[in-house]
Structures are given as structure tokens and as C-alpha cells.
Design a protein around this motif. Sequence first.
Motif, PDB file in Angstrom:
ATOM      1  N   LYS A 241       0.830  -1.204   0.000  1.00  0.00           N
ATOM      2  CA  LYS A 241       0.000   0.000   0.000  1.00  0.00           C
ATOM      3  C   LYS A 241       0.864   1.254   0.000  1.00  0.00           C
ATOM      4  O   LYS A 241       1.873   1.314   0.711  1.00  0.00           O
ATOM      5  CB  LYS A 241      -0.912   0.026   1.227  1.00  0.00           C
ATOM      6  CG  LYS A 241      -1.985  -1.041   1.257  1.00  0.00           C
ATOM      7  CD  LYS A 241      -2.853  -0.855   2.515  1.00  0.00           C
ATOM      8  CE  LYS A 241      -3.879  -1.942   2.634  1.00  0.00           C
ATOM      9  NZ  LYS A 241      -4.737  -1.766   3.844  1.00  0.00           N
ATOM     10  N   LYS A 242       0.466   2.233  -0.778  1.00  0.00           N
ATOM     11  CA  LYS A 242       1.170   3.514  -0.777  1.00  0.00           C
ATOM     12  C   LYS A 242       0.687   4.356   0.391  1.00  0.00           C
ATOM     13  O   LYS A 242      -0.510   4.446   0.667  1.00  0.00           O
ATOM     14  CB  LYS A 242       0.940   4.262  -2.086  1.00  0.00           C
ATOM     15  CG  LYS A 242       1.706   3.681  -3.263  1.00  0.00           C
ATOM     16  CD  LYS A 242       1.748   4.653  -4.415  1.00  0.00           C
ATOM     17  CE  LYS A 242       2.700   4.142  -5.489  1.00  0.00           C
ATOM     18  NZ  LYS A 242       2.833   5.122  -6.598  1.00  0.00           N
ATOM     19  N   LYS A 243       1.638   4.966   1.076  1.00  0.00           N
ATOM     20  CA  LYS A 243       1.301   5.835   2.197  1.00  0.00           C
ATOM     21  C   LYS A 243       0.983   7.234   1.678  1.00  0.00           C
ATOM     22  O   LYS A 243       1.830   7.885   1.050  1.00  0.00           O
ATOM     23  CB  LYS A 243       2.458   5.888   3.187  1.00  0.00           C
ATOM     24  CG  LYS A 243       2.734   4.555   3.884  1.00  0.00           C
ATOM     25  CD  LYS A 243       3.883   4.691   4.867  1.00  0.00           C
ATOM     26  CE  LYS A 243       4.137   3.382   5.590  1.00  0.00           C
ATOM     27  NZ  LYS A 243       5.266   3.510   6.564  1.00  0.00           N
ATOM     28  N   VAL A 244      -0.236   7.683   1.955  1.00  0.00           N
ATOM     29  CA  VAL A 244      -0.707   8.979   1.470  1.00  0.00           C
ATOM     30  C   VAL A 244      -0.868   9.938   2.647  1.00  0.00           C
ATOM     31  O   VAL A 244      -1.692   9.714   3.535  1.00  0.00           O
ATOM     32  CB  VAL A 244      -2.066   8.834   0.744  1.00  0.00           C
ATOM     33  CG1 VAL A 244      -2.549  10.199   0.259  1.00  0.00           C
ATOM     34  CG2 VAL A 244      -1.950   7.855  -0.416  1.00  0.00           C
ATOM     35  N   ALA A 245      -0.053  10.975   2.655  1.00  0.00           N
ATOM     36  CA  ALA A 245      -0.194  12.019   3.680  1.00  0.00           C
ATOM     37  C   ALA A 245      -1.256  13.008   3.221  1.00  0.00           C
ATOM     38  O   ALA A 245      -1.115  13.650   2.176  1.00  0.00           O
ATOM     39  CB  ALA A 245       1.128  12.734   3.898  1.00  0.00           C
ATOM     40  N   ILE A 246      -2.342  13.086   3.979  1.00  0.00           N
ATOM     41  CA  ILE A 246      -3.417  14.040   3.686  1.00  0.00           C
ATOM     42  C   ILE A 246      -3.176  15.275   4.543  1.00  0.00           C
ATOM     43  O   ILE A 246      -3.311  15.242   5.763  1.00  0.00           O
ATOM     44  CB  ILE A 246      -4.798  13.427   4.002  1.00  0.00           C
ATOM     45  CG1 ILE A 246      -5.024  12.154   3.189  1.00  0.00           C
ATOM     46  CG2 ILE A 246      -5.904  14.446   3.732  1.00  0.00           C
ATOM     47  CD1 ILE A 246      -6.273  11.380   3.584  1.00  0.00           C
ATOM     48  N   LEU A 247      -2.777  16.368   3.902  1.00  0.00           N
ATOM     49  CA  LEU A 247      -2.480  17.606   4.627  1.00  0.00           C
ATOM     50  C   LEU A 247      -3.745  18.461   4.698  1.00  0.00           C
ATOM     51  O   LEU A 247      -4.358  18.762   3.669  1.00  0.00           O
ATOM     52  CB  LEU A 247      -1.382  18.404   3.923  1.00  0.00           C
ATOM     53  CG  LEU A 247      -0.046  17.682   3.665  1.00  0.00           C
ATOM     54  CD1 LEU A 247       0.939  18.647   3.013  1.00  0.00           C
ATOM     55  CD2 LEU A 247       0.530  17.137   4.948  1.00  0.00           C
ATOM     56  N   TYR A 248      -4.125  18.879   5.905  1.00  0.00           N
ATOM     57  CA  TYR A 248      -5.379  19.621   6.042  1.00  0.00           C
ATOM     58  C   TYR A 248      -5.280  20.637   7.173  1.00  0.00           C
ATOM     59  O   TYR A 248      -4.338  20.647   7.958  1.00  0.00           O
ATOM     60  CB  TYR A 248      -6.538  18.652   6.289  1.00  0.00           C
ATOM     61  CG  TYR A 248      -6.560  17.995   7.657  1.00  0.00           C
ATOM     62  CD1 TYR A 248      -7.358  18.494   8.689  1.00  0.00           C
ATOM     63  CD2 TYR A 248      -5.787  16.863   7.929  1.00  0.00           C
ATOM     64  CE1 TYR A 248      -7.400  17.892   9.940  1.00  0.00           C
ATOM     65  CE2 TYR A 248      -5.815  16.248   9.171  1.00  0.00           C
ATOM     66  CZ  TYR A 248      -6.618  16.766  10.169  1.00  0.00           C
ATOM     67  OH  TYR A 248      -6.639  16.173  11.418  1.00  0.00           O
TER      68      TYR A 248
END
Length: 361
Positions: free
Chosen positions: A4-11
Motif C-alpha cells: 500500500k502507498k502511504k498517502v499524507a493528507i495535509l489539512y
Amino acid sequence: MPKKKKVAILYGGRSVEHAVSVNSARNIFEFLDKSKFEPLPIGISKSGQWFLTEGVSKDIQKGQTLGLSLNAGKPTFLLEKSGEKFSVDVLFPVLHGTDGEDGSIQGLIKAMDLPMVGTGVLGSSLSMNKIVAKRLMREAGLPVTDFVTFRYDEKDKISFTALSKKLGLPFMVKAASLGSSVGVAKVKSKKDFAAAVEEAFKYDDEMLAEQYITGREIECAVLGNNPPEASQPGEIVISKNYEFYTFDAKYVDPDAVRIDVPAKLPKSIAEKIRKASVKAYEALHCKDFSRIDLFLDKKGNIYINEINTIPGFTNSSMYPMMWKERGVSFAELITKLLTLAQERYDRGKRIERDFQSSLKF
């Protein structure tokens, strides 16, 4: 099974649109395909501190404080309390407004040398500033409203009489680099004017006054690169209780608007809007996705209002609705955006960063 690709969701972020960002990120976190991606929500507080959060939360500061070690291509995040480190494969900025859509965070991510969803430094900064964007679109032959611009140091010289003569009444006053209708006012008479100027300069060092268009609020979603594709246009039908599409109408009052997707338009007008939207997207160097906001007057003339390089993903947001109408689900849209980001990053690797010369050092 592929990793799985690690996705950083910046918010979150240091912006008047902080709360809108939280709502958008919450949906992206929920609908992200967890069989392919591992979400890592990273909230940025209103004061600018970064935290790894448990899910997407408005209580960002309850998360774990983050540090960042910069190493191009292999940056690592540090959980300051435990000392634990982790890396990510791609970043998805869901930061609306200041420090989010203006190229600031995009510059940091570029220095990290990681794939990133959305428009880069140049396109973000061009699109965020309404004055620059309008000038470039006008140069590209695209229809925009008449406008006049002012700096904060010219504030005391702005003439209501001169503006009303040039633009007619009513006209709009806007902060140059904000979204979600913050710092925007409709001026109908001289008594509205001073307060409108104060409100615009409260949030920015530049403002613009522009012609008010009596007509329909149209939006068009653009997706992809080389070439990008436009959705069918949608329409925002605003309640007569509102003078224009205000912040409250967008996010607070559930009865403020009716959304028609697709908009009820003749095919020729819809196609004209789609072509103009793609042209504007390309003129402002947008990448992966953007939402184009337009006006349509009673004579069938269109005017491009502005471009949103990180359009909302809230439950009432038009961008995902317009692609859903085309058969693209929320989850599929997020996967498509992450795929586009990776493809664009991989293509960018062909660019040389070293130059062999006879220069001695």
C-alpha cells in the motif's frame, strides 16, 4: 499483494478557510481506497503547528506533534514525543486558501521531492491571485469581467465615484488572494463602499473592484493532464435571500442554494464553457484537477470568474458531484488524482538537474 502507498493528507492550515479544509479532508480520508492506500492525516493548526492525527479531526492539536527531516526524495517525519520516524509515498494537500493554494506548501513539497496531488508552485500562485489570474486569462483571449486593482497603500485614494462610473452599479470588491467568498462584498451604493474596502484589506494587501454580472453561476470541473478533460458544467442556483454566493450560502445554510448537475444549458453553450474552462486551466499552468467558476449572462456571454486549484471535497462541493454525474465515484476520483500525481512525478524525472561545465569550484 502490492504494498500500500502511504498517502499524507495535509489539512487545516493557517487560513480563513481552515474549517472548510477539515471538512474536505474528512471526506477524502473516508473515501480513500484503503485496499490500495494507507492514509496518514497530517493536520496543520491555525498557528502553523503540524500534527499526526487520529483520523481527520477539527481538534488538530490533540494529535502527535510532528517534525520534518528534509532529504530530497527521502524526507522523514518525526513524532517528537516518541522519536518514531516514518516516511510517505505521496502528499495530498487539502489546504484551501493562504499557505495552501498559493504555492507555499507546494514549494515545500517540491523541496521534499515527493509526488504531490494537484497544481505546483507556479500554477498555484498564479491562480490564487485573482489579479494576476485575470490578467493572464485576458492575455490568453479568455473572457473576464472589467476590473480595477489597488494596493493597501492606495487605500485612501480609492474613489467610489470613479469606480461606479467605470464599472457601473452594483460592483464587487474582493481581497486579491482568498477563496470561499471571504473578503468579498457587493457594493450597491456609496454607503456600502467604505466597509467593503475595509473588509477586503483586512485579509490582503491587494484588492480588486470588478464589474458585477447579472446572470447564472456556472462551474466546470477539469481533470487530468496532457490533455485535461472537462466535465459537463453544473449550476449554483442561489436563494433570493442572498445578494451573491457568500460563505454562509456555500457552507452554513443548507437551504441557500440548489445545485443542478449537469446545468440545464443548450449543448452549444455547455461546450463553449467546457472549452473555455480547459483553456483557462492550461493558461494558468494547472495540474491534475481544478474547478473553474464562471458567469453566464442572459445574452449567452460567459465570463471566467476564478480558478480553484484545490476545490472543495465537502458533501456540498461541486467538483466531486460533477464527476459523479460522469460516472466517476468519489473513491474512483481520489484514486485517479493519486495516479495522476505519480505519473506526473515520474515524467518529471527526465528533467536534468546537473550541468557539466568547465567551471571550477
